[in-house]
Motif scaffolding. Sequence first.
Motif, PDB file in Angstrom:
ATOM      1  N   MET A   1       0.910  -1.123   0.087  1.00 22.15           N
ATOM      2  CA  MET A   1       0.077   0.188   0.097  1.00 22.15           C
ATOM      3  C   MET A   1       1.079   1.195   0.014  1.00 22.15           C
ATOM      4  SD  MET A   1      -2.852   1.173   2.851  1.00 22.15           S
ATOM      5  CE  MET A   1      -3.408   2.824   2.963  1.00 22.15           C
ATOM      6  N   ILE A   2       0.745   2.211  -0.694  1.00 21.41           N
ATOM      7  CA  ILE A   2       1.164   3.505  -1.016  1.00 21.41           C
ATOM      8  C   ILE A   2       0.631   4.564   0.081  1.00 21.41           C
ATOM      9  CG2 ILE A   2       2.015   5.193  -2.260  1.00 21.41           C
ATOM     10  CD1 ILE A   2       1.663   3.435  -4.942  1.00 21.41           C
ATOM     11  N   ARG A   3       1.617   4.938   0.840  1.00 18.97           N
ATOM     12  CA  ARG A   3       1.127   5.970   1.735  1.00 18.97           C
ATOM     13  C   ARG A   3       1.543   7.350   1.381  1.00 18.97           C
ATOM     14  NH1 ARG A   3       3.002   4.635   7.511  1.00 18.97           N
ATOM     15  NH2 ARG A   3       1.147   6.154   8.296  1.00 18.97           N
ATOM     16  N   VAL A   4       0.628   8.174   1.472  1.00 17.17           N
ATOM     17  CA  VAL A   4       0.950   9.763   0.945  1.00 17.17           C
ATOM     18  C   VAL A   4       0.897  10.833   1.942  1.00 17.17           C
ATOM     19  CG1 VAL A   4       0.328  11.502  -0.896  1.00 17.17           C
ATOM     20  CG2 VAL A   4      -0.123   9.120  -1.494  1.00 17.17           C
ATOM     21  N   PHE A   5       2.159  11.484   2.052  1.00 21.94           N
ATOM     22  CA  PHE A   5       1.949  12.567   3.266  1.00 21.94           C
ATOM     23  C   PHE A   5       2.238  13.967   2.398  1.00 21.94           C
ATOM     24  CE2 PHE A   5       3.565   8.408   5.093  1.00 21.94           C
ATOM     25  CZ  PHE A   5       2.914   8.582   6.295  1.00 21.94           C
ATOM     26  N   GLU A   6       1.243  14.814   2.842  1.00 17.39           N
ATOM     27  CA  GLU A   6       1.401  16.161   1.914  1.00 17.39           C
ATOM     28  C   GLU A   6       1.861  17.117   3.005  1.00 17.39           C
ATOM     29  OE1 GLU A   6       0.947  16.667  -1.118  1.00 17.39           O
ATOM     30  OE2 GLU A   6      -0.463  14.929  -1.629  1.00 17.39           O
ATOM     31  N   ASN A   7       2.701  18.048   2.340  1.00 17.03           N
ATOM     32  CA  ASN A   7       3.547  19.060   3.260  1.00 17.03           C
ATOM     33  C   ASN A   7       3.874  18.343   4.420  1.00 17.03           C
ATOM     34  OD1 ASN A   7       4.268  21.600   4.218  1.00 17.03           O
ATOM     35  ND2 ASN A   7       2.348  22.076   5.291  1.00 17.03           N
ATOM     36  N   CYS A   8       4.969  17.485   4.550  1.00 17.75           N
ATOM     37  CA  CYS A   8       5.508  16.447   5.270  1.00 17.75           C
ATOM     38  C   CYS A   8       6.740  17.051   6.304  1.00 17.75           C
ATOM     39  CB  CYS A   8       5.628  15.216   4.852  1.00 17.75           C
ATOM     40  SG  CYS A   8       6.400  14.046   5.711  1.00 17.75           S
ATOM     41  N   SER A   9       6.506  17.011   7.416  1.00 15.27           N
ATOM     42  CA  SER A   9       7.786  17.367   8.395  1.00 15.27           C
ATOM     43  C   SER A   9       8.672  16.484   8.142  1.00 15.27           C
ATOM     44  CB  SER A   9       7.199  17.667   9.844  1.00 15.27           C
ATOM     45  OG  SER A   9       8.440  17.916  10.395  1.00 15.27           O
ATOM     46  N   LEU A  10      10.060  17.094   7.981  1.00 13.86           N
ATOM     47  CA  LEU A  10      11.134  16.169   7.785  1.00 13.86           C
ATOM     48  C   LEU A  10      12.071  16.066   9.135  1.00 13.86           C
ATOM     49  CD1 LEU A  10      12.207  17.471   4.362  1.00 13.86           C
ATOM     50  CD2 LEU A  10      11.056  15.326   4.849  1.00 13.86           C
ATOM     51  N   ARG A  11      11.706  16.904  10.064  1.00 13.56           N
ATOM     52  CA  ARG A  11      12.637  16.735  11.319  1.00 13.56           C
ATOM     53  C   ARG A  11      12.779  15.467  11.809  1.00 13.56           C
ATOM     54  NH1 ARG A  11      11.971  20.733  16.500  1.00 13.56           N
ATOM     55  NH2 ARG A  11      14.037  20.198  17.676  1.00 13.56           N
ATOM     56  N   GLU A  12      11.716  14.508  12.035  1.00 13.53           N
ATOM     57  CA  GLU A  12      12.003  13.362  12.603  1.00 13.53           C
ATOM     58  C   GLU A  12      12.551  12.193  11.396  1.00 13.53           C
ATOM     59  OE1 GLU A  12      11.692  12.733  15.760  1.00 13.53           O
ATOM     60  OE2 GLU A  12      11.220  15.042  15.895  1.00 13.53           O
ATOM     61  N   ARG A  13      12.777  12.698  10.310  1.00 11.88           N
ATOM     62  CA  ARG A  13      13.219  11.749   9.304  1.00 11.88           C
ATOM     63  C   ARG A  13      14.601  12.114   8.706  1.00 11.88           C
ATOM     64  NH1 ARG A  13       8.920   9.019   6.488  1.00 11.88           N
ATOM     65  NH2 ARG A  13       6.950   9.480   7.377  1.00 11.88           N
ATOM     66  N   ASN A  14      15.393  12.807   9.481  1.00  7.42           N
ATOM     67  CA  ASN A  14      16.707  12.943   9.159  1.00  7.42           C
ATOM     68  C   ASN A  14      17.653  13.160  10.452  1.00  7.42           C
ATOM     69  OD1 ASN A  14      17.651  16.111   9.631  1.00  7.42           O
ATOM     70  ND2 ASN A  14      15.477  16.110   9.112  1.00  7.42           N
ATOM     71  N   SER A  15      18.669  12.472  10.272  1.00 10.99           N
ATOM     72  CA  SER A  15      19.407  12.277  11.738  1.00 10.99           C
ATOM     73  C   SER A  15      20.107  13.506  12.258  1.00 10.99           C
ATOM     74  CB  SER A  15      20.617  11.160  11.622  1.00 10.99           C
ATOM     75  OG  SER A  15      21.415  11.496  10.422  1.00 10.99           O
ATOM     76  N   PHE A  16      20.141  14.599  11.613  1.00  7.45           N
ATOM     77  CA  PHE A  16      20.738  15.806  11.941  1.00  7.45           C
ATOM     78  C   PHE A  16      19.756  16.471  12.871  1.00  7.45           C
ATOM     79  CE2 PHE A  16      24.303  16.482   8.951  1.00  7.45           C
ATOM     80  CZ  PHE A  16      25.145  16.958  10.078  1.00  7.45           C
ATOM     81  N   GLY A  17      18.262  16.202  12.588  1.00  9.41           N
ATOM     82  CA  GLY A  17      17.161  16.876  13.254  1.00  9.41           C
ATOM     83  C   GLY A  17      16.894  18.095  12.661  1.00  9.41           C
ATOM     84  N   ILE A  18      17.202  18.231  11.431  1.00 13.54           N
ATOM     85  CA  ILE A  18      17.086  19.746  10.871  1.00 13.54           C
ATOM     86  C   ILE A  18      15.395  19.831  10.435  1.00 13.54           C
ATOM     87  CG2 ILE A  18      17.476  21.141   8.917  1.00 13.54           C
ATOM     88  CD1 ILE A  18      19.838  20.895  10.841  1.00 13.54           C
ATOM     89  N   GLU A  19      14.905  20.931  10.861  1.00 15.94           N
ATOM     90  CA  GLU A  19      13.350  21.330  10.609  1.00 15.94           C
ATOM     91  C   GLU A  19      13.139  21.570   8.843  1.00 15.94           C
ATOM     92  OE1 GLU A  19      10.242  20.594  10.220  1.00 15.94           O
ATOM     93  OE2 GLU A  19      10.177  21.096  12.411  1.00 15.94           O
ATOM     94  N   GLY A  20      12.059  21.234   8.261  1.00 13.08           N
ATOM     95  CA  GLY A  20      11.929  21.313   7.040  1.00 13.08           C
ATOM     96  C   GLY A  20      10.877  20.525   6.510  1.00 13.08           C
ATOM     97  N   ARG A  21      10.357  20.925   5.362  1.00 12.65           N
ATOM     98  CA  ARG A  21       9.028  20.251   4.889  1.00 12.65           C
ATOM     99  C   ARG A  21       9.286  19.834   3.499  1.00 12.65           C
ATOM    100  NH1 ARG A  21       6.011  21.055   9.140  1.00 12.65           N
ATOM    101  NH2 ARG A  21       4.373  19.902   8.233  1.00 12.65           N
ATOM    102  N   ALA A  22       8.552  18.747   3.201  1.00  9.30           N
ATOM    103  CA  ALA A  22       8.505  18.257   1.664  1.00  9.30           C
ATOM    104  C   ALA A  22       7.066  18.425   1.106  1.00  9.30           C
ATOM    105  CB  ALA A  22       8.979  16.700   1.737  1.00  9.30           C
ATOM    106  N   ALA A  23       7.213  18.915  -0.037  1.00  6.57           N
ATOM    107  CA  ALA A  23       5.890  18.973  -0.556  1.00  6.57           C
ATOM    108  C   ALA A  23       5.078  17.717  -0.509  1.00  6.57           C
ATOM    109  CB  ALA A  23       5.812  19.698  -1.875  1.00  6.57           C
TER     110      ALA A  23
END
Length: 336
Positions: A1-23
Amino acid sequence: MIRVFENCSLRERNSFGIEGRAARLLEFEHADELLKIFRGGGPGPWYVLGGGNNILFTGDYAGTLLHPAGRGIRVTAEAGDRVEVRAEAGTEWDELVAWAVREGLWGIENLSLIPGTVGAAPVQNIGAYGCEVKETIRSVEMCSTDTCNMVILNGEHCGFGYRESVFKHALRGRAVITAVTFSLSRTPRPRVDYGDLARETERLGGPTLRNIREAVCAIRRSKLPDPAAMGNAGSFFRNPTVDRSVAEELRARYPDMPVYPAEEEGKIKLAAGWMIDRAGMKGHIDGRVGVHDRQALVLVNRGGATGGEVLDLAREVQRAVRERFGVEIDMEVNIL
């Protein structure tokens, strides 16, 4: 199943813990789901985001991030002492190493505790303590985005080099890895002649699979910060390779400078961490970012840093090494 996340926060998805968002971020588990994404018109500008352990976000990402979420490990073939093991791209790399050690399979134990996923391992040709993953990769399964078909690439065709592969060059932006098959061995083949590994392994009772893994883990934990406590991406810089004549000139000036053999004839590999230390940057702090005080290859987010601040520090480290030694050190981390 494909899961779709819009305007997704990236802070918990990178080991630097850098805040940012993906469209947009798309998670997929199976190859047919990935093919569906590309055959359905494609996701537009895209980038593969695995465990987020080798990436620095310097701003929001306006395209689509593709995240392989499929996990699993299984034996696919056995012949003599050789065992072929297939792992899904979303499997945590160290989960695979731990599994291999439990099963008595040799080949990747020196790569214990390297963060990231199986799918990222061939891209970087990850390596540690005298070993590289290319030595065990039998084949890589990938989606060719040019043809929207699945392709199996044999290990010898992956263009492996020091922290290099075809996936960083000719296939960059043209392939998404979905699984990797490794050729491991039931015959003991200990390799502990690198750095502190021999001493630590002997302290634990000798070069058994379990002892080598425990030794590697202990050494890494003593030198590298936990990303959960202090954001980082592990080694930020690659060890540079230079002409033998350059290395000899530097050794004449700095007799204690570590040097290592390089794959290319007439080349020598230098220790970037040693040069960063001697350039006065080890432990350097600049506001919310810094160079780790126990491992000069590691840049850290001391809390609330932006990707731009990390990148500025990386360039400052490069400049310091260039001015002291006349050598360029390249960034190993992907900048996005």
